[in-house]
Write an enzyme that holds these catalytic residues in place. Structure first.
Site, PDB file in Angstrom:
ATOM      1  N   GLU A 187      -2.356  -2.699   0.871  1.00  0.00           N
ATOM      2  CA  GLU A 187      -1.985  -1.272   0.840  1.00  0.00           C
ATOM      3  C   GLU A 187      -3.150  -0.558   0.170  1.00  0.00           C
ATOM      4  OE1 GLU A 187       0.656  -0.214   2.250  1.00  0.00           O
ATOM      5  OE2 GLU A 187       2.093  -1.862   2.280  1.00  0.00           O
ATOM      6  N   GLU A 194       5.086  -3.013   4.210  1.00  0.00           N
ATOM      7  CA  GLU A 194       6.102  -3.477   3.263  1.00  0.00           C
ATOM      8  C   GLU A 194       7.276  -2.509   3.347  1.00  0.00           C
ATOM      9  OE1 GLU A 194       4.338  -4.355  -0.587  1.00  0.00           O
ATOM     10  OE2 GLU A 194       3.001  -5.831   0.285  1.00  0.00           O
ATOM     11  N   CYS A 218      -1.439   7.616  -3.598  1.00  0.00           N
ATOM     12  CA  CYS A 218      -2.147   7.281  -2.350  1.00  0.00           C
ATOM     13  C   CYS A 218      -1.701   8.166  -1.196  1.00  0.00           C
ATOM     14  CB  CYS A 218      -1.917   5.820  -2.012  1.00  0.00           C
ATOM     15  SG  CYS A 218      -0.162   5.409  -1.924  1.00  0.00           S
ATOM     16  N   ASN A 235      -1.865   3.918 -10.668  1.00  0.00           N
ATOM     17  CA  ASN A 235      -1.315   5.271 -10.497  1.00  0.00           C
ATOM     18  C   ASN A 235       0.203   5.340 -10.631  1.00  0.00           C
ATOM     19  OD1 ASN A 235      -1.188   3.893  -8.013  1.00  0.00           O
ATOM     20  ND2 ASN A 235      -1.030   5.809  -6.891  1.00  0.00           N
TER      21      ASN A 235
HETATM   22  P1  NAP Z   1      -8.616  -0.797  -7.515  1.00  0.00           P
HETATM   23  O1  NAP Z   1      -9.767  -0.497  -8.394  1.00  0.00           O
HETATM   24  O2  NAP Z   1      -8.893  -1.294  -6.154  1.00  0.00           O
HETATM   25  O3  NAP Z   1      -7.688  -1.801  -8.319  1.00  0.00           O
HETATM   26  C1  NAP Z   1      -6.434  -2.237  -7.848  1.00  0.00           C
HETATM   27  C2  NAP Z   1      -6.076  -3.516  -8.531  1.00  0.00           C
HETATM   28  O4  NAP Z   1      -6.996  -4.532  -8.106  1.00  0.00           O
HETATM   29  C3  NAP Z   1      -6.206  -3.478 -10.052  1.00  0.00           C
HETATM   30  O5  NAP Z   1      -5.234  -4.305 -10.637  1.00  0.00           O
HETATM   31  C4  NAP Z   1      -7.595  -4.049 -10.262  1.00  0.00           C
HETATM   32  O6  NAP Z   1      -7.759  -4.537 -11.559  1.00  0.00           O
HETATM   33  C5  NAP Z   1      -7.606  -5.146  -9.223  1.00  0.00           C
HETATM   34  N1  NAP Z   1      -8.919  -5.610  -8.800  1.00  0.00           N
HETATM   35  C6  NAP Z   1     -10.130  -5.016  -8.939  1.00  0.00           C
HETATM   36  N2  NAP Z   1     -11.105  -5.804  -8.424  1.00  0.00           N
HETATM   37  C7  NAP Z   1     -10.493  -6.922  -7.938  1.00  0.00           C
HETATM   38  C8  NAP Z   1     -10.952  -8.088  -7.283  1.00  0.00           C
HETATM   39  N3  NAP Z   1     -12.253  -8.287  -7.016  1.00  0.00           N
HETATM   40  N4  NAP Z   1     -10.054  -9.020  -6.919  1.00  0.00           N
HETATM   41  C9  NAP Z   1      -8.732  -8.847  -7.159  1.00  0.00           C
HETATM   42  N5  NAP Z   1      -8.233  -7.751  -7.797  1.00  0.00           N
HETATM   43  C10 NAP Z   1      -9.115  -6.798  -8.174  1.00  0.00           C
HETATM   44  O7  NAP Z   1      -7.698   0.489  -7.325  1.00  0.00           O
HETATM   45  P2  NAP Z   1      -7.202   1.480  -8.459  1.00  0.00           P
HETATM   46  O8  NAP Z   1      -8.369   2.343  -8.848  1.00  0.00           O
HETATM   47  O9  NAP Z   1      -6.463   0.734  -9.505  1.00  0.00           O
HETATM   48  O10 NAP Z   1      -6.129   2.338  -7.650  1.00  0.00           O
HETATM   49  C11 NAP Z   1      -6.428   3.428  -6.886  1.00  0.00           C
HETATM   50  C12 NAP Z   1      -6.490   3.067  -5.420  1.00  0.00           C
HETATM   51  O11 NAP Z   1      -5.276   2.467  -5.012  1.00  0.00           O
HETATM   52  C13 NAP Z   1      -6.649   4.285  -4.524  1.00  0.00           C
HETATM   53  O12 NAP Z   1      -7.591   3.993  -3.525  1.00  0.00           O
HETATM   54  C14 NAP Z   1      -5.278   4.469  -3.926  1.00  0.00           C
HETATM   55  O13 NAP Z   1      -5.254   5.132  -2.691  1.00  0.00           O
HETATM   56  C15 NAP Z   1      -4.834   3.057  -3.796  1.00  0.00           C
HETATM   57  N6  NAP Z   1      -3.382   2.991  -3.682  1.00  0.00           N
HETATM   58  C16 NAP Z   1      -2.846   2.663  -2.473  1.00  0.00           C
HETATM   59  C17 NAP Z   1      -1.462   2.635  -2.304  1.00  0.00           C
HETATM   60  C18 NAP Z   1      -0.843   2.287  -0.981  1.00  0.00           C
HETATM   61  O14 NAP Z   1       0.344   2.001  -0.960  1.00  0.00           O
HETATM   62  N7  NAP Z   1      -1.574   2.291   0.109  1.00  0.00           N
HETATM   63  C19 NAP Z   1      -0.639   2.921  -3.402  1.00  0.00           C
HETATM   64  C20 NAP Z   1      -1.228   3.255  -4.616  1.00  0.00           C
HETATM   65  C21 NAP Z   1      -2.599   3.276  -4.750  1.00  0.00           C
HETATM   66  P3  NAP Z   1      -8.428  -3.580 -12.696  1.00  0.00           P
HETATM   67  O15 NAP Z   1      -7.715  -2.284 -12.680  1.00  0.00           O
HETATM   68  O16 NAP Z   1      -8.184  -4.331 -13.915  1.00  0.00           O
HETATM   69  O17 NAP Z   1      -9.853  -3.452 -12.288  1.00  0.00           O
END
Ligand code: NAP
Length: 502
Positions: A270, A483, A304, A172
């Site tokens: 996070e 962080e 997020c 994002n």
């Molecule tokens: P995601 O599907 O959980 O993916 C996040 C990262 O993890 C990506 O690089 C993904 O790679 C990787 N990943 C997926 N499966 C994994 C595994 N089994 N082991 C290690 N890494 C793995 O999340 P997203 O859809 O990219 O992002 C949206 C989410 O992020 C939302 O829930 C949002 O709230 C959260 N977010 C939180 C914050 C915060 O600061 N709290 C900030 C921004 C976003 P791929 O994309 O290549 O699958």
């Protein structure tokens, strides 16, 4: 191994849909050299606004991660022993280089993610610059603790680098969130293996190019592209990776935690959010409406910290909701690369379909759609894009799935409340606890309510105002750890106490 020659569209496309800008093929950066996956496998990089192929990246596997971790491990002794000023100077130079290329990087971020280029220019890229500058300054000026024991002894605490860190980031805010981890990790003398989301890898590749151009020592920053459950999982499971900083969804965070915990890695998670916006009847109404709309729809609701659960005190409910709908309608989806566009595409067609499914659930559960709830009709190539209109839903139970689960799109639900107690109860009754904003002119209430909200961060009469020194992170299912500022410096280091008998 070849060096990526340019960060931006070049004259000779290597892989693209006809008409798409020419973006060099993405590569891994391992041990100071750019390379493909060992088995040559690739993944497509898609522009979600036009559903066109932009380029490809390596679909890396465990062998690639192994090579990257080995390079990071080899680079650690020299980098961890380098002078603080040397590391801080590198971060400052990275900040300067990103700033010089702001326009190019903003365009890459917009093409990759679907976000308006205006937003990437105003927020994503400047904040990446700020992250590098901030942690360069923070490490230069960091202090350590000293605990004298009444003349008997003197304790002092050193902070030492940990080793190789895995940095895993979502789609994002691609460069912004990667820089939030890379800068403090390198500042504290660690070496890193970074894996950006496979959906938005372009600016991470650009950052690797910048670090190479600036002469960062080989192996200090390694980049491995690929799928989460392959490359990401391999990083988390690698025994030589001593810490993992992960930003992403809650379900993925649980898998990361399960893999990392038995090896006692340092872990920062996070995760997701379903953040409340609390609007009291004594608020400055116009400001609250604008703030709630921004919190709901910025980056197409894909931050997020977005406030997607809007709680409004009953006396102003109708007026507030009518004005919010007007604000939502004013956000017309358009070409993300047009500098005049304020509302772009979602990150992918699959994600748009997920958002649409939640809206269908809301309809099933008796929700009333006050605006949006559909993909807009756009001309030409944009007709294929992953667009979705800003959507406001009234009449749902605050306990419904749409009102409690993270949608991560431009969909907000609105709910009335009668008093402070009910507002706090509704705000806290979800599994997440990342952020909240509240709108009131009553200072005593602002303090009282803020203290009761189960959120890592609370904004009063504002949203997304960031001071990089403050703790950033969530409670409950929104994550573990903090962080930001000294919290990042502490996470990316080990404390060592030394007690000297006098
Ligand atoms: P995601 O599907 O959980 O993916 C996040 C990262 O993890 C990506 O690089 C993904 O790679 C990787 N990943 C997926 N499966 C994994 C595994 N089994 N082991 C290690 N890494 C793995 O999340 P997203 O859809 O990219 O992002 C949206 C989410 O992020 C939302 O829930 C949002 O709230 C959260 N977010 C939180 C914050 C915060 O600061 N709290 C900030 C921004 C976003 P791929 O994309 O290549 O699958």
């Amino acid at each position: 191994m070849t060096v990526v020659p340019s960060l931006v569209p070049s004259a000779t496309p290597r892989s693209k849909t006809p008409g798409a800008p020419a973006i060099p093929r993405g590569q891994n950066l391992i041990g100071g050299g750019f390379c493909d996956a060992r088995d040559g496998a690739t993944l497509p990089v898609i522009d979600p606004a036009r559903d066109r192929l932009l380029t490809t990246i390596p679909a890396s596997g465990a062998a690639d991660v192994d090579a990257a971790v080995a390079a990071a491990r080899d680079a650690f002794p020299a980098w961890s022993a380098s002078a603080t000023a040397e590391r801080a100077d590198l971060l400052d130079a990275v900040a300067d280089a990103i700033e010089r290329r702001l326009g190019e990087l903003a365009l890459l971020e917009s093409l990759d993610n679907g976000k308006p280029v205006s937003l990437a220019r105003a927020v994503d890229i400047p904040r990446a610059v700020a992250n590098f500058r901030f942690f360069a300054g923070a490490v230069r000026h960091q202090q350590t603790a000293c605990h004298p024991m009444d003349g008997d002894a003197l304790n002092y605490t050193l902070r030492r680098p940990v080793g190789v860190f895995g940095l895993i980031t979502p789609w994002n805010l691609p460069l912004y969130l990667l820089s939030w981890k890379v800068a403090p990790a390198l500042a504290m003398g660690n070496t890193v293996v970074a894996k950006p989301s496979e959906l938005t890898p372009l600016t991470a590749t650009a950052l690797a190019g910048i670090l190479q151009e600036l002469g960062a020592p080989a192996g200090v920053f390694n980049l491995v592209h690929g799928r989460g459950h392959e490359a990401g999982q391999a990083i988390v499971e690698h025994p030589d990776v001593r810490g993992v900083s992960f930003t992403g969804g809650t379900a993925t965070g649980a898998r990361v935690a399960a893999a990392a915990a038995p090896m006692f890695k340092k872990l920062s998670l996070e995760l997701g959010g379903k953040n409340p916006t609390l609007v009291f009847a004594d608020c400055e109404l116009d400001e609250a409406v604008r703030g709630a709309a921004r919190a709901g729809f910025a980056n197409q609701g894909q931050i997020c910290l977005c406030g997607s659960r809007i709680l409004v005190e009953r006396p102003i409910y109708r007026r507030f909701v009518d004005a919010l709908v007007e604000e939502a309608r004013a956000r017309t989806p358009g070409d993300p690369q047009d500098p005049a566009t304020g509302f772009g595409a979602l990150v992918s067609a699959a994600h748009r379909d997920k958002v649409a499914r939640y809206v269908a659930l809301a309809r099933r559960d008796g929700g009333v759609l006050l605006c949006g709830g559909r993909a807009p009709e756009l001309p030409g190539e944009l007709a294929r894009g992953a667009f979705y209109e800003p959507t406001v839903i009234d009449g749902l139970s605050p306990a419904s799935e749409t009102a409690t689960e993270e949608i991560f799109g431009p969909v907000v639900t609105v709910h009335p409340f009668d008093d402070e107690r009910e507002a706090v109860r509704l705000a806290n009754c979800v599994r997440y606890g990342l952020a909240a904003s509240l709108w009131t002119r009553d200072l005593a209430r602002a303090h009282r309510v803020s203290a009761q909200l189960a959120s890592g961060m609370v904004w009063v009469n504002t949203w997304l105002l960031r001071d990089l020194r403050v703790p950033f992170g969530g409670m409950k299912d929104s994550g573990v750890g903090r962080e930001g500022g000294r919290f990042s410096l502490e996470f990316f280091s080990e404390s060592r106490n030394i007690c000297i008998k006098l």
